[in-house]
Scaffold this motif. Structure first.
Motif, short mmCIF file in Angstrom:
data_model
loop_
_atom_site.label_atom_id
_atom_site.label_comp_id
_atom_site.label_asym_id
_atom_site.label_seq_id
_atom_site.Cartn_x
_atom_site.Cartn_y
_atom_site.Cartn_z
N SER A 1 -10.11 0.04 30.81
CA SER A 1 -9.05 -0.88 31.25
C SER A 1 -9.56 -1.86 32.30
O SER A 1 -9.33 -3.07 32.21
N LEU B 1 6.89 -0.86 31.84
CA LEU B 1 6.98 -1.22 30.42
C LEU B 1 8.36 -0.93 29.85
O LEU B 1 8.91 -1.74 29.09
N CYS C 1 0.79 -6.45 26.59
CA CYS C 1 0.50 -5.65 27.79
C CYS C 1 -0.81 -6.07 28.45
O CYS C 1 -0.91 -6.08 29.67
N CYS D 1 -3.27 -4.26 28.58
CA CYS D 1 -3.77 -3.03 29.21
C CYS D 1 -5.26 -2.86 29.01
O CYS D 1 -5.98 -2.43 29.90
N SER E 1 -5.38 -7.75 23.32
CA SER E 1 -4.38 -7.58 22.28
C SER E 1 -3.22 -8.55 22.48
O SER E 1 -2.71 -8.70 23.59
N ILE F 1 4.54 -5.60 23.84
CA ILE F 1 4.71 -4.20 24.24
C ILE F 1 5.72 -3.53 23.31
O ILE F 1 6.57 -4.18 22.71
N ASP G 1 3.62 1.97 23.59
CA ASP G 1 2.88 1.82 24.85
C ASP G 1 3.45 2.75 25.92
O ASP G 1 2.71 3.36 26.69
N ARG H 1 2.39 6.28 24.96
CA ARG H 1 0.97 6.50 25.28
C ARG H 1 0.82 6.85 26.76
O ARG H 1 0.14 7.81 27.12
N ASN H 2 1.48 6.09 27.62
CA ASN H 2 1.39 6.35 29.05
C ASN H 2 2.02 7.69 29.41
O ASN H 2 1.50 8.41 30.28
N ASP I 1 -3.30 0.46 19.29
CA ASP I 1 -2.63 -0.67 18.62
C ASP I 1 -3.33 -1.04 17.32
O ASP I 1 -2.70 -1.29 16.30
#
Length: 175
Positions: A19, A93, A105, A107, A111, A115, A119, A122-123, A168
């Motif tokens: 990231s 988000l 995003c 992130c 991409s 969002i 997403d 995932r977090n 993604d």
């Protein structure tokens, strides 16, 4: 337990490292990230770049704490910081989704997909990983780490990081 904690630490470290690198790889990438931070967070225009700097700095600090767990005694600080940061990202988000924001995003860099609930999910999964690592850390501290097993942890963590970072793209592939 020591290997589970090591694997979780490596996964989180890898995710945050990718990231940070993706956001700082070019001026344009950082500018796009700053714009995304501003729009997703509902911030005024002048606060986008400073907020983006804070996010990237805290992410880099998280990588450092996860990489050198001995700095804080038992190694939990990196896991707790990672979990708190990921929880904050999930909240931002989710709030942006409720507002109807259709911003990428950024992130992990470039991409252009807006969002989604994926997403946030995932977090949330990564928050659970961080929390599990923090809970298991006391039991893991006493055991020594064998190099071959640590190499397997690194291999498994690398696959998990790739899956998280490319989530993604993988979703597009299966649509």
């Amino acid at each position: 337990m020591v290997y589970a904690v090591l694997t979780l630490r490596l996964v989180l470290m890898g995710v945050f490292l990718v990231s940070v690198i993706a956001k700082l790889r070019t001026r344009r990438a950082f500018g796009e990230f700053a714009t995304a931070v501003r729009r997703l967070g509902g911030l005024p225009i002048p606060l986008g770049p400073p907020a983006a700097v804070v996010v990237v700095t805290v992410e880099a600090g998280t990588v450092a704490l996860l990489a050198a767990p001995g700095l804080d005694g038992d190694g939990r600080a990196g896991l707790l910081l990672a979990g708190g940061l990921l929880l904050a990202f999930a909240v931002v988000l989710a709030a942006a989704l409720r507002r109807g924001t259709a911003e990428p995003c950024r992130c992990f860099g470039g991409s252009d997909d807006p969002i989604s609930r994926g997403d946030v999910a995932r977090n949330a999964v990564l928050v659970v990983c961080a929390a599990a690592g923090a809970v298991m850390t006391p039991a893991a501290d006493a055991a020594p780490v064998a190099l071959p097993a640590a190499a397997l942890c690194l291999l498994g963590a690398s696959v998990a990081v790739a899956a998280v970072v490319l989530l993604d793209d993988l979703a597009h592939l299966f649509r």
